[in-house]
Design an enzyme around this catalytic site. Sequence first.
Site, PDB file in Angstrom:
ATOM      1  CG  ASP A 307      -2.276   1.338   1.328  1.00  0.00           C
ATOM      2  OD1 ASP A 307      -2.172   1.355   0.216  1.00  0.00           O
ATOM      3  OD2 ASP A 307      -2.944   1.464   2.271  1.00  0.00           O
ATOM      4  CD  GLU A 310      -0.918   5.375  -3.923  1.00  0.00           C
ATOM      5  OE1 GLU A 310      -0.858   5.359  -3.065  1.00  0.00           O
ATOM      6  OE2 GLU A 310      -1.722   4.140  -4.591  1.00  0.00           O
ATOM      7  CG  ASP A 420      -8.495   4.776   0.763  1.00  0.00           C
ATOM      8  OD1 ASP A 420      -8.297   3.345   0.585  1.00  0.00           O
ATOM      9  OD2 ASP A 420      -7.771   5.246   0.798  1.00  0.00           O
TER      10      ASP A 420
HETATM   11  C1  GLC Z   1      -4.939   3.121   2.485  1.00  0.00           C
HETATM   12  C2  GLC Z   1      -5.401   2.475   2.240  1.00  0.00           C
HETATM   13  C3  GLC Z   1      -6.588   1.410   2.409  1.00  0.00           C
HETATM   14  C4  GLC Z   1      -6.085   1.594   4.536  1.00  0.00           C
HETATM   15  C5  GLC Z   1      -5.393   2.408   5.032  1.00  0.00           C
HETATM   16  C6  GLC Z   1      -4.448   2.588   6.368  1.00  0.00           C
HETATM   17  O1  GLC Z   1      -5.644   4.050   2.317  1.00  0.00           O
HETATM   18  O2  GLC Z   1      -5.751   2.844   0.790  1.00  0.00           O
HETATM   19  O3  GLC Z   1      -6.477   0.120   2.268  1.00  0.00           O
HETATM   20  O4  GLC Z   1      -6.986   0.015   5.752  1.00  0.00           O
HETATM   21  O5  GLC Z   1      -4.798   3.370   4.225  1.00  0.00           O
HETATM   22  O6  GLC Z   1      -3.547   1.431   6.021  1.00  0.00           O
END
Ligand code: GLC
Length: 662
Positions: A307, A310, A420
């Site tokens: 995650d 980007e 998200d």
């Molecule tokens: C980002 C991710 C989400 C995750 C959050 C906390 O917003 O896209 O899926 O729950 O970070 O890690």
Amino acid sequence: MTKKYTYGSPFFTGAVVKDLAIEATPIPYFKVCLEDGISFEYKMNDRDIVYGLGEASRGINKRGYVYDSYCSDDFCHLETTRSLYGAHNFILIEGEQTFGAFFDYPTKITFDIGFTKADTLKIFCNKADIDVYIIEGDSPLEIVKSFRQLIGKSYIPPRWAMGYMQSRWSYYTSDAVREVAKNYRKENIPLDAIFLDIDYMEDYKDFTINSERFGDLPQLIEEMKEEGIRLVPIIDAGVKIEDGYDIYEEGLEKGYYCVDKDGKPFKAGVWPGLTHFPDFLNEEAGLWFGLKYKALTDLGIEGFWNDMNEPAIFYSENGINRFYEKLSEITNGDKSVDNYNKIKDIVNSLQNSQEDYNSIYHNVNGKLIKHNDIHNMYGYKMTECTAKALKKLRPDERTLLFSRASYVGMHRCAGIWTGDNFSWWSHILLELKQLPALNMCGFLYVGADLGGFGNNASRDLVLRWLGLGIFTPLMRNHAALCTRDQECYQFENPEDFKNIIDLRYRLIPYLYSEFLKCAVEDKMFFKPLGFEYKDDEMARNCEDQLFVGEELMIAPVYTQNAIGRYVYLPEDMMSVRLKAGGELEFAEMAKGHHFVEIPLNEVVFFIRSGKCIPLCEPALSTDSLDMDNLTLIGFDGASYELYTDDGMSTDLSKIQKKTLEK
Ligand code: GLC
């Protein structure tokens, strides 16, 4: 037939696996202009449909809007959003002339598809260093197949990753995880995985485990595995800056982080506070980071989600310094409330700022490259490094891996989730529209946060979203911090959820078989109706139904309080209705328009003319599915070609084909 046209000296992205000779003739279809970078212009015919762009906003037909392919951490997926997390620069024009085009370019590129001028498709980017591939063929499906052959085979996850999965930001303790598992099992709702969001870590430090709240993680992993449930931890791109944190110190010592213009590691604020970004474009640094996953695979972890890659930047050290300078300029000792808007603007401008993306540098084969020149590579390379390392760490078994940011090429080593979203009805439809476009670019293991990530989900929204989610290879319910609990057992009459998720498990022999087929034969798992019915205007215009594999069509409900929906059948089909209690009801339906009633606790899908599909009995996890005793449903006399394997082996020669007759 695929041809390559090269302009300037493009950066090698690795998106393409075939080494094609560069054409000496001018590119067909497009008028090329070399002013302020490069642009490609195509005059669209009224009837032309423009498909593609993977994870982008708006329709299956992308006409009428402008999209920036620039990996962006933008949690507001609105109609007007121009960039989402992935950069998928493939378009397919179907109409007067039918062809595909892939713009292999590592950073921002804009697709103006009839927005500025209704009949003009214009693609432009700042630097005239780009490879463009033109793909021709007799049909959209053939064009996609050729494109997929150009970019290489899609990632195949382990079979358990096609089970239903539950996530939340966050389950804060091992006992909270146990509670989720217990409740799912109590209600007899199938579940294959529970996700660990950032709070399983110590202060959001990658590859650490919070000893107070997850001290018994090894035992928890074992216990869950006995229940047929895997745990899937998150890994974020940024490494927390903290003296004594071994990974931070090692990366610093080895010079593995992205740097600023003075060669100092760049400091960006993300969940852990200030972090450094590992330089995934530097192979050695990438492999170093990838091998750190060992801390978790050694405990028995078999899947990960990457995650914030980007990379997302909430603020940077430089940005904060600039902020204070501007603040004192604005206020100049004046504490008036009238300054509110100006202050708010500078605070907002800190996040994912171009100034920051322009101040980061990578070491690519010993050469310093500005991040903003290769921005769309970052998440892709992070995930590629992860996948390479996981092959070393778990050589015999496939590991579940999916990422938020992506570029074409990453489809060979992982899937994606669409980031998200919100608990909005419109986001069910948005997901449906993104699915075929993602498949075009080779991303087969895909899915959205079911039930929606942001905001509070209502029971009916989750049920309807499951009506689509049971067909998506990645089927994960995930919700954000401070939102209403969204696990299926939190709502009234959990048996309705069980019934729908049971159907997913009954469909796994089909869905998994089609998935393997699509990966091995470079096919699309989700197809727009117009791909098979090019001369049927109703099918070409259809923006809310999809073919799933070769045999099924889906038409999910995506509006609140609907008692059903209009469905268009481009051919005679057989509807399959899942009733409360699990009974399936079949009805043959003629080609044309129908209003189909679909109560909230039912699901209806359609088997295509002359086809049949295999079902198995539901089970609480994929490990306990009996894949040897299959029932065929659909048209008598039909046959189905079943693809199977052991569900985990990295050796794809083990995939077997078997013809089943109804
Ligand atoms: C980002 C991710 C989400 C995750 C959050 C906390 O917003 O896209 O899926 O729950 O970070 O890690």
